[in-house]
Design a protein around this motif. Structure first.
Motif, PDB file in Angstrom:
ATOM      1  N   GLY A  15       0.791  -1.223   0.000  1.00  0.00           N
ATOM      2  CA  GLY A  15       0.000   0.000   0.000  1.00  0.00           C
ATOM      3  C   GLY A  15       0.822   1.272   0.000  1.00  0.00           C
ATOM      4  O   GLY A  15       0.293   2.368   0.206  1.00  0.00           O
ATOM      5  N   SER A  16       2.132   1.163  -0.252  1.00  0.00           N
ATOM      6  CA  SER A  16       2.980   2.361  -0.217  1.00  0.00           C
ATOM      7  C   SER A  16       2.726   3.272  -1.408  1.00  0.00           C
ATOM      8  O   SER A  16       3.173   4.414  -1.429  1.00  0.00           O
ATOM      9  CB  SER A  16       4.457   1.961  -0.159  1.00  0.00           C
ATOM     10  OG  SER A  16       4.756   1.062  -1.217  1.00  0.00           O
ATOM     11  N   TYR A  17       2.032   2.764  -2.419  1.00  0.00           N
ATOM     12  CA  TYR A  17       1.696   3.588  -3.579  1.00  0.00           C
ATOM     13  C   TYR A  17       0.498   2.960  -4.268  1.00  0.00           C
ATOM     14  O   TYR A  17       0.366   1.736  -4.312  1.00  0.00           O
ATOM     15  CB  TYR A  17       2.889   3.668  -4.535  1.00  0.00           C
ATOM     16  CG  TYR A  17       2.674   4.645  -5.667  1.00  0.00           C
ATOM     17  CD1 TYR A  17       2.743   6.025  -5.444  1.00  0.00           C
ATOM     18  CD2 TYR A  17       2.391   4.197  -6.954  1.00  0.00           C
ATOM     19  CE1 TYR A  17       2.546   6.925  -6.482  1.00  0.00           C
ATOM     20  CE2 TYR A  17       2.190   5.085  -7.999  1.00  0.00           C
ATOM     21  CZ  TYR A  17       2.267   6.449  -7.755  1.00  0.00           C
ATOM     22  OH  TYR A  17       2.059   7.342  -8.783  1.00  0.00           O
ATOM     23  N   GLY A  18      -0.360   3.787  -4.823  1.00  0.00           N
ATOM     24  CA  GLY A  18      -1.535   3.272  -5.516  1.00  0.00           C
ATOM     25  C   GLY A  18      -2.416   2.501  -4.553  1.00  0.00           C
ATOM     26  O   GLY A  18      -2.446   2.754  -3.349  1.00  0.00           O
ATOM     27  N   ARG A  19      -3.079   1.537  -5.116  1.00  0.00           N
ATOM     28  CA  ARG A  19      -3.991   0.766  -4.304  1.00  0.00           C
ATOM     29  C   ARG A  19      -3.238  -0.328  -3.553  1.00  0.00           C
ATOM     30  O   ARG A  19      -2.301  -0.915  -4.077  1.00  0.00           O
ATOM     31  CB  ARG A  19      -4.998   0.141  -5.277  1.00  0.00           C
ATOM     32  CG  ARG A  19      -6.054  -0.631  -4.616  1.00  0.00           C
ATOM     33  CD  ARG A  19      -7.088  -1.011  -5.644  1.00  0.00           C
ATOM     34  NE  ARG A  19      -7.844  -2.122  -5.092  1.00  0.00           N
ATOM     35  CZ  ARG A  19      -8.733  -2.817  -5.768  1.00  0.00           C
ATOM     36  NH1 ARG A  19      -8.975  -2.516  -7.040  1.00  0.00           N
ATOM     37  NH2 ARG A  19      -9.376  -3.801  -5.196  1.00  0.00           N
ATOM     38  N   LYS A  20      -3.638  -0.593  -2.304  1.00  0.00           N
ATOM     39  CA  LYS A  20      -3.000  -1.674  -1.539  1.00  0.00           C
ATOM     40  C   LYS A  20      -3.694  -2.973  -1.918  1.00  0.00           C
ATOM     41  O   LYS A  20      -4.778  -3.281  -1.435  1.00  0.00           O
ATOM     42  CB  LYS A  20      -3.139  -1.427  -0.035  1.00  0.00           C
ATOM     43  CG  LYS A  20      -2.478  -2.493   0.832  1.00  0.00           C
ATOM     44  CD  LYS A  20      -2.677  -2.173   2.314  1.00  0.00           C
ATOM     45  CE  LYS A  20      -1.872  -3.051   3.250  1.00  0.00           C
ATOM     46  NZ  LYS A  20      -1.972  -4.471   3.043  1.00  0.00           N
ATOM     47  N   ALA A  21      -3.060  -3.691  -2.837  1.00  0.00           N
ATOM     48  CA  ALA A  21      -3.689  -4.930  -3.319  1.00  0.00           C
ATOM     49  C   ALA A  21      -2.689  -5.735  -4.132  1.00  0.00           C
ATOM     50  O   ALA A  21      -1.697  -5.204  -4.628  1.00  0.00           O
ATOM     51  CB  ALA A  21      -4.891  -4.596  -4.202  1.00  0.00           C
ATOM     52  N   LEU A  22      -2.955  -7.022  -4.248  1.00  0.00           N
ATOM     53  CA  LEU A  22      -2.246  -7.842  -5.231  1.00  0.00           C
ATOM     54  C   LEU A  22      -2.914  -7.594  -6.575  1.00  0.00           C
ATOM     55  O   LEU A  22      -4.095  -7.234  -6.623  1.00  0.00           O
ATOM     56  CB  LEU A  22      -2.345  -9.325  -4.858  1.00  0.00           C
ATOM     57  CG  LEU A  22      -1.783  -9.718  -3.501  1.00  0.00           C
ATOM     58  CD1 LEU A  22      -2.117 -11.171  -3.188  1.00  0.00           C
ATOM     59  CD2 LEU A  22      -0.270  -9.510  -3.451  1.00  0.00           C
ATOM     60  N   VAL A  23      -2.172  -7.795  -7.669  1.00  0.00           N
ATOM     61  CA  VAL A  23      -2.743  -7.491  -8.990  1.00  0.00           C
ATOM     62  C   VAL A  23      -3.996  -8.314  -9.296  1.00  0.00           C
ATOM     63  O   VAL A  23      -4.832  -7.908 -10.107  1.00  0.00           O
ATOM     64  CB  VAL A  23      -1.708  -7.705 -10.124  1.00  0.00           C
ATOM     65  CG1 VAL A  23      -0.612  -6.659 -10.048  1.00  0.00           C
ATOM     66  CG2 VAL A  23      -1.135  -9.114 -10.095  1.00  0.00           C
ATOM     67  N   THR A  24      -4.126  -9.450  -8.630  1.00  0.00           N
ATOM     68  CA  THR A  24      -5.278 -10.315  -8.909  1.00  0.00           C
ATOM     69  C   THR A  24      -6.592  -9.677  -8.446  1.00  0.00           C
ATOM     70  O   THR A  24      -7.655  -9.995  -8.980  1.00  0.00           O
ATOM     71  CB  THR A  24      -5.119 -11.674  -8.210  1.00  0.00           C
ATOM     72  OG1 THR A  24      -4.668 -11.454  -6.878  1.00  0.00           O
ATOM     73  CG2 THR A  24      -4.120 -12.550  -8.939  1.00  0.00           C
TER      74      THR A  24
END
Lengths: 281, 487
Positions: free
Chosen positions: A159-168
């Motif tokens: 979550g250090s940049y953009g959305r905090k998520a795995l690409v899936t």
């Protein structure tokens, strides 16, 4: 010998190099790779073509420093030369106007997804791109990807940049939101990421293409070290690939085969780091 | 010294070539056979009775002037010996080491009828090694013709063809897909049978003398296609010779074939030889060897794989102090049908390779990490002869048993790599993937394209590939001079 013309540090571990290789550049297409060997003692490693310039006669490679060879490569500077730079190898991506496509690039996989996304865009597709990395530091080419994508989703594991998520996660949401509207997915990144992208798209029956980066020596079909098990039999990544139907790949076997030389890779790396320390000292 | 009578010559015993003993050599990758000394070579040369009709020459695929070079040797005229050799063979240091002389020249030697033949191969090697060190007789080319030939592949067929065409004054470029020249001589045949320094020196010498261009890292079919090589608006070559060998490994179709630790002989040997994996980590390419290795197949490549395995095990044992391990050759037929040269089998046995005849794998077992942990085999018996003339192996029902192995090397043969045929319309191939070419001339069905060596015959010998390269070169030369136009 193949001269390094330009070098960029994309992040602490990801480096970009532009190599003078006019003949390779003349033929290179999205989805293909090269085999690189640094010097007479070097091993041959496959690296995907991140970009090419036919007029300038150059090929751009991007690599993540994970072992001896990639770390050694990272210490080279413009003006230095590579002993071997063979290509273009493998089959180019099958580019057509499919409609709306999703291009997923994870970590250093952002590099090979870039020319594919660009070619798909040029062919008239609506391109939605997802790029992700473990942390902000490891992301690169966000602007480049944004420029050619109709929509770009950026995420980081921490979550250090953009959305905090795995690409899936955004991938699944897209498939759900655009029920039947996604014609095809490309996913390139670490094997484990590609495995989970395949698992994500499978219930939606969306054709999904992955580009495999396996251990290989010659890159022409001679050694068979790169073989991968598909549901209907074995293939050579170098000659039959590197792109395959993600839903057919035996991912567990692939992951196991990638770990075969782990011990030796560790040994080579330690020896290299030790030598570097001696030189610094 | 007075000229000996033939009777006296017949009394000279065949000279033994100094060699590393089996227990020593199985622990290193140095050359096994050390070569004749000048004195041994002279003694051996004295044995030749200089037949008026030398049958030995008929047995040689390139027709080496055997009596002439041996006569010069025994007269102590090394330069003349080299000159006679190079009339027909530009790569004597290589041929002297890897040719199956026992089935070609030596088997026809008149001395073989009553005793042992003249050691033609060893003498050839002696002359070849002398010339690599002394360079007394550099190859020269005839007047330049201005015609350009592309040779695809720098193995025995390609290099032979290139050198012969270079001597005729044509401008030759060799395209090699790997980073080093030599093809199977550098990636396949191990250092202990054919030192890579010999291959490089011999090829470099010939190429330098004749101004032949070598383009490494050039994968034809990807970087350029055959059509582009021939196209006047492309690379603009007048003729193409295809000598790409048989480099595509075959795997058995049994369960477990893709576990880690199942490797093709091509991969294993390439790691060891071309990439110098036996010197890891000094060289970057690793090569693994099991504690219990099974090599499947019994050709020369299988023997090379088994003997490399033994050496790697010995090197590991020196480091760890543990037992080196075992290496098995697993072959579905019996000893009689073994396709490898008798000498190679003998060397392998001397060094401690275990032979399991009439045994065929049916499944490979893997552990939880996906690595080989055993192999299920079945016993075989021999039935009626098959189309190859050898007795057909038939499984014995219920005879399955497990072998404790942790590495399996597949040495079942190879096929031509189809990559080179991308964009080569009109080039006919057989159902085995080999190129259809005229046996005498090497002409293919595609205009201005010739082929020779393993890409035509399937995996065969170094010297038969050289022979094919040579006859194709003669035909290409006639074509380039406008004497023939086959298409």
């Amino acid at each position: 010998m193949y001269k390094i013309l330009h070098k960029e540090t994309l992040s602490e571990v990801n480096k970009l190099m532009v190599i003078a290789a006019p003949e390779v550049a003349r033929k290179a297409r999205a989805g293909q790779f090269v085999i690189v060997r640094i010097d007479e003692h070097g091993e041959r490693i496959p690296l995907t073509i991140a970009d090419y310039d036919r007029e300038a006669g150059t090929i751009t490679i991007i690599f993540q420093e994970v072992g001896k060879t990639t770390m050694h490569l990272g210490t080279l500077e413009p003006g230095d030369e590579l002993a071997t730079f063979t290509g273009p190898l493998g089959n180019p991506t099958e580019i057509e106007n499919y409609g709306t496509v999703v291009c997923v690039g994870g970590g250093v996989g952002i590099a090979p997804i870039y020319p594919i996304a660009r070619a798909l865009k040029e062919a008239g597709n609506t391109v939605i791109s997802i790029i992700g990395a473990r942390t902000r530091e490891l992301l690169f080419w966000e602007d480049e990807m944004r420029a050619l994508s109709d929509e770009l989703i950026v995420c980081t594991d921490d979550g250090s940049y953009g959305r905090k998520a795995l690409v899936t996660e955004p991938l699944r949401e897209l498939l759900e939101q655009r029920d039947g509207g996604i014609a095809r997915v490309w996913a390139i990144g670490p094997a484990i990421m590609m495995k989970f992208c395949a698992a994500t798209t499978e219930p939606f029956n969306v054709p999904t293409i992955v580009s495999l980066n396996t251990i290989m020596i010659d890159g022409t079909g001679m050694c068979g070290g790169c073989r991968v098990q598909l549901t209907d039999g074995a293939r050579f990544v170098c000659a039959d690939g590197p792109e395959f139907d993600a839903h057919q790949v035996d991912w567990d076997l692939l992951l196991a085969r990638q770990r075969f030389y782990l011990e030796e890779e560790k040994q080579a790396l330690e020896r290299w780091q030790h030598r570097c320390q001696l030189e610094v000292g | 010294m007075a000229e000996l009578t033939n009777r006296e010559r017949l009394h000279i015993p065949r000279q033994t070539m100094p060699a590393q003993g089996p227990l020593v050599r199985r622990t290193n990758f140095d050359e096994v056979a050390l070569g004749f000394t000048a004195e041994l070579a002279r003694q051996e040369a004295e044995r030749c009775v200089q037949c008026a009709k030398p049958h030995c020459v008929e047995g040689c695929p390139v027709g080496v002037l055997i009596p002439q070079f041996i006569r010069a040797l025994r007269e102590g005229d090394m330069e003349d010996a080299v000159r006679a050799m190079k009339e027909k063979n530009n790569l004597p240091a290589i041929c002297g080491r890897v040719c199956p002389q026992e089935t070609q020249c030596e088997v026809r030697c008149v001395l073989a009828k009553k005793g042992e033949p003249v050691a033609i191969g060893r003498l050839e090697r002696f002359v070849g090694d002398y010339e690599l060190a002394q360079r007394t007789c550099p190859l020269e080319c005839s007047e330049k013709t201005g015609r350009r030939v592309a040779i695809i592949g720098s193995g025995p067929a390609g290099v032979t063809c290139a050198v012969d065409l270079g001597r005729q004054g044509h401008q030759v470029t060799i395209f090699e897909s790997l980073h080093a020249s030599g093809g199977v001589l550098v990636y396949g045949i191990p250092e202990f049978r054919l030192p890579k320094s010999v291959v490089h020196a011999e090829i470099d010498y010939a190429v330098e003398c004749l101004g032949i261009k070598v383009h490494p890292d050039a994968v034809i079919g990807r970087l350029h296609t055959i059509d582009e090589l021939l196209d006047v608006n492309g690379q603009g070559f007048d003729a193409v010779f295809l000598g790409t060998g048989a480099g595509l490994p075959l795997f058995m179709r049994i369960p477990g074939i893709n576990y880690s630790g199942v490797v093709s002989a091509n991969e294993f040997l390439t790691r060891v030889n071309l990439m110098k994996g036996y010197r890891f980590p000094e060289y970057d390419t690793p090569v693994k060897v099991g504690q219990r290795v099974a090599v499947i197949g019994a050709g020369n490549v299988a023997m090379d794989s088994a003997r490399c395995s033994l050496r790697l095990q010995a090197l590991r044992a020196q480091e760890t102090g543990e037992e080196p391990g075992e290496v098995h050759i697993v072959y579905r037929r019996s000893r009689v049908e073994v396709p490898a040269r008798a000498e190679e089998v003998h060397h392998a046995e001397e060094e401690g390779v275990i032979f399991d005849f009439l045994t065929n794998p049916v499944e490979i077992y893997g552990d939880e990490k996906g690595s080989v942990c055993g192999m299920r085999c079945i016993r075989m018996e021999l039935g009626e002869p098959d189309e190859s003339g050898r007795r057909r192996p038939i499984p014995i029902q219920g005879s399955e048993f497990d072998m404790d192995v942790d590495m399996v090397v597949m040495a079942l043969g190879t096929r031509p790599n189809p990559l080179v045929f991308n964009d080569a319309g009109g080039l006919e191939r057989t159902k085995w993937g080999t190129v259809v070419a005229d046996q005498e001339t090497g002409r293919t069905t595609k205009p201005r394209v010739w082929a020779g060596g393993d890409v035509v015959t399937g995996a065969a010998t170094v010297i038969s590939a050289m022979g094919a390269g040579k006859s194709a070169a003669a035909d290409i030369d006639r074509f380039l001079r406008g004497e023939v136009n086959p298409w």
